[in-house]
Write a protein that holds these residues in place. Structure first.
Motif: not given
Length: 568
Positions: A296-298, A384-393
Motif C-alpha cells: 500500500t502506497a501512502v 492529510s493522506a491518500g493511499y492506494a494498493d498494489y497489485p489490486a489497484q
C-alpha cells in the motif's frame, strides 16, 4: 618488480583521488542546491509581496504589518519603491533611480523579472545582496502598467553561513563566487575558508543561477587531495607476501566509498529519510524481488505548510518537516519504506498488510494535531493522506504512486486533515486552484466581517473593508489603533454587558457547548469619530489550528435588515 610496484602505486593513487573527487562532487552539488534554494526562497517571498501589492492595486498604506510578517532573520530590510523611489521601508532608504545601479533596475523593468545584485556594503555595516522585483499592475483594459520595485536586502553571510560551516566541519575548504548582476559575467569572490589571496588548487564545483546572477561553489579537502593508502600500497609491493591482503583492503575501502556516495545521493539531508530518487529505487527493487507482494502506497503532506513558513519562519517549517519524519517512523510498521519525496510531501510503502489494516494504520498516523515550539512561538500542524494498493489497484510502481497522489488530492479538496483510500472517481477530479484572493472573498461577504479571539476583550484578528468604512477607519492599522485591537472597545459602553451576556448563550432548547452559535444580536457600535450606529451581528465559533477558537462576526446596519428577520 619495481615497475609492478610503481604501476600499482600510481593506479591506487589515481583510484583513491578519483573516488574522493566523485564524493566531493556529490557533496558540492547537494550544498550548491541548498544555497540555490535559500536564495530562491527569498525571491519567492518577494513574489508574495508583489502579489500583495498587485492585489492592493498599488495602494500600500498598511505595508508595515505585511513587512513584519515577511521579515526573516537573514534579511536586512524590505522596501517598496513606487516609480523607482523608496517610499516604504526602514533603516536607510535609497533613491534607486539616482543610484549607480540605475541600469540594473532598468534591466529588471525591461525583463519584468526579479534580479539579484551585489555584494555591497550596507549603511548599517556588513555585506548584503539585494533582490529587485519589478511590479506591473493591469488596468481596466488589461494593459500592464509599471508600478515600481520591491527590494529585499539579504545579509551576508547569514543566508548561507550554516551551509558553509557544515562543509568546513566535513573537512573541506571552500570558496563561493558570484557575478555581481545579470549585466556582468565577471565572478567575484564572496566567501572562502582559505586566507586572503590563497586559492583552491584543484577544486570540484557546481554553478547555479538565481535572479540572473551565477554562483559557483568550489571545494577541495583541507590539505588537498591525498591518498592515505599510497604508503600501504608501496609496502605491499615490497612485501610481496602481503600483496593479496592489501588488495582486499583496497576493495573494501572502495566499497565503503560507494556506500557513502549511494547514501548521499539517495537520502534527504534535512530529515534523514529517503529522497524521491532513493525511495523509488527501493520501491522498484522490492517489487522486482517479489512481484506478487501486497503493498500500500501512502502519500502525506502537511496542511497549509506555506502558512507555517509565512507565520513562523523557515526554521519552524524545517522543524515541522523533521518532526513529521520522526513521527512517521514510529507510526508505520518497522519494515515500511519512508521518504520525503517533495517539499512537504512524504511517501510511505506498507508491506504485506491488508487494505483494512492499512486504513487503520494511516488513520492513526494522521490523527490529531502535532504541536511544536520554535523559539518563543508555539504552533501546530495537521496532516492529510491518500493511499492506494498494489497489485489490486495498480500493476506497476509509477501507476501506484499516481493513484495515491490522486487520493491525497481528494483528501485536500475535501477539507484537509483526512485520509482517503483511492477510488476510480478521484482520477477524474480536475486539479484547478480556486482563483479567489482572500481580499476578494472578504469583499464578497454581504456585510461587515470581523474575526476576533474568544478572550474577554475580543482581540481583533481581521476586518474587511466594509467594516473599516462602517467605523470610519482608514485601514486595518487605523482600526487597531482606535480600538486598541479589542472588539469590546467598538461596542457602545451601555451595550457591552448585553452583548457579553449573549456570547456563550445557547439557542433555546439546547444545552452544553455547541460547535457554533448562530443568532442575531442588536446593539450599537461607536465609529472612530464617536458616532453611534445601530447594528445587528451574527457570529460563529470555529477552531483554527494556528489561533485556536475564534469568532467570525458578520455585522449589518440595523436599518438594512428586514423587520421580520430582527423579530425572528
Amino acid at each position: 618488480m619495481a615497475v609492478g610496484i610503481g604501476i600499482l602505486s600510481v593506479s591506487t593513487y589515481r583510484q583513491d583521488i578519483a573516488s574522493q573527487q566523485q564524493k566531493a562532487d556529490y557533496i558540492t552539488e547537494a550544498y550548491a542546491d541548498e544555497l540555490e534554494n535559500k536564495f530562491t526562497h527569498v525571491v519567492s517571498i518577494s513574489n508574495t509581496l508583489k502579489e500583495w501589492v498587485i492585489d492592493k492595486n498599488g495602494v500600500v498604506d498598511d505595508f508595515e504589518g505585511t513587512r513584519r510578517l515577511l521579515m526573516r532573520e537573514y534579511l536586512a530590510q524590505i522596501e517598496l519603491a513606487p516609480d523607482g523611489v523608496v517610499s516604504h521601508g526602514y533603516d536607510h532608504p535609497i533613491d534607486l533611480l539616482g543610484s549607480a545601479s540605475g541600469p540594473l533596475f532598468q534591466y529588471a523593468k525591461d525583463t519584468n523579472s526579479p534580479v539579484l545584485a551585489g555584494p555591497f556594503l550596507h549603511p548599517n555595516g556588513g555585506r548584503v545582496v539585494t533582490v529587485i522585483n519589478p511590479v506591473a499592475i493591469a488596468d481596466a483594459d488589461g494593459r500592464r502598467n509599471f508600478w515600481g520595485f520591491i527590494i529585499f536586502t539579504i545579509k551576508l553571510p547569514d543566508v548561507y553561513a550554516q551551509t558553509l560551516n557544515r562543509l568546513k566541519s566535513y573537512g573541506y575548504d571552500y570558496c563561493l563566487d558570484t557575478t555581481s548582476s545579470p549585466l556582468s559575467s565577471v565572478f567575484t569572490r564572496i566567501e572562502s575558508s582559505r586566507p586572503q589571496g590563497e586559492v583552491l588548487r584543484a577544486p570540484v564545483g557546481h554553478t547555479f543561477e538565481v535572479g540572473g546572477c551565477k554562483w559557483t561553489l568550489n571545494v577541495e579537502p583541507v590539505g588537498g587531495w591525498t591518498s592515505d593508502r599510497l604508503p600501504s600500497t608501496l609496502l605491499s609491493g615490497v612485501l610481496a607476501g602481503l600483496a593479496i591482503l592489501f588488495l582486499a583492503y583496497l576493495l573494501l575501502k572502495n566499497q565503503e566509498h560507494e556506500e557513502a556516495l549511494h547514501k548521499l545521493v539517495s537520502m534527504d539531508s534535512l530529515t534523514g529519510l529517503y529522497n524521491r530518487g532513493g525511495f523509488m529505487q527501493q520501491l522498484e527493487e522490492t517489487v522486482r524481488a517479489n512481484p506478487e507482494i501486497m503493498l500500500t502506497a501512502v502519500f502525506l503532506d502537511l496542511d497549509d505548510f506555506k502558512l507555517v513558513n509565512d507565520l513562523f519562519g523557515h526554521a519552524a517549517g524545517d522543524m515541522a518537516l523533521q518532526d513529521l519524519a520522526v513521527h512517521l517512523q514510529h507510526a508505520f510498521p518497522k519494515d515500511s519504506l519512508i521518504g520525503r519525496t517533495g517539499g512537504d510531501e512524504f511517501s510511505v510503502i506498507i508491506k504485506g498488510r491488508t487494505p483494512e489494516e492499512c486504513r487503520h494504520i494511516v488513520e492513526q498516523a494522521i490523527r490529531g494535531e502535532r504541536k511544536l515550539t520554535s523559539g518563543d512561538q508555539s504552533f501546530s500542524y495537521t496532516v492529510s493522506a491518500g493511499y492506494a494498493d498494489y497489485p489490486a489497484q495498480a500493476k506497476d510502481c509509477s501507476r501506484l504512486m499516481t493513484l495515491a497522489d490522486d487520493a491525497l488530492y481528494s483528501s485536500k479538496l475535501g477539507g484537509k486533515h483526512d485520509a482517503r483510500h483511492y477510488e476510480p472517481r478521484m482520477s477524474n477530479i480536475k486539479r484547478e486552484p480556486l482563483a479567489f484572493s482572500s481580499k476578494t472573498l472578504a469583499a464578497g461577504i454581504p456585510g461587515s466581517l470581523l474575526v476576533r479571539k474568544t478572550d474577554a476583550e475580543g482581540t481583533i484578528l481581521f476586518a474587511n473593508d466594509e467594516l473599516l468604512t462602517l467605523l470610519g477607519c482608514a485601514d486595518f492599522d487605523d482600526l487597531l489603533d482606535y480600538s486598541h485591537a479589542k472588539y469590546q472597545n467598538l461596542i457602545h459602553p451601555d451595550d457591552r454587558e448585553h452583548v457579553e451576556a449573549t456570547i456563550w448563550r445557547n439557542p433555546e432548547g439546547t444545552s452544553g457547548k455547541l460547535r457554533y452559535y448562530d443568532g442575531f444580536v442588536e446593539y450599537r457600535v461607536l465609529t472612530k469619530k464617536g458616532v453611534e450606529k445601530p447594528i445587528v451581528s451574527m457570529r460563529r465559533l470555529v477552531h483554527d489550528p494556528h489561533y485556536g477558537d475564534v469568532f467570525f462576526v458578520l455585522i449589518r446596519s440595523a436599518a438594512s435588515m428586514p423587520e421580520a428577520t430582527l423579530k425572528g
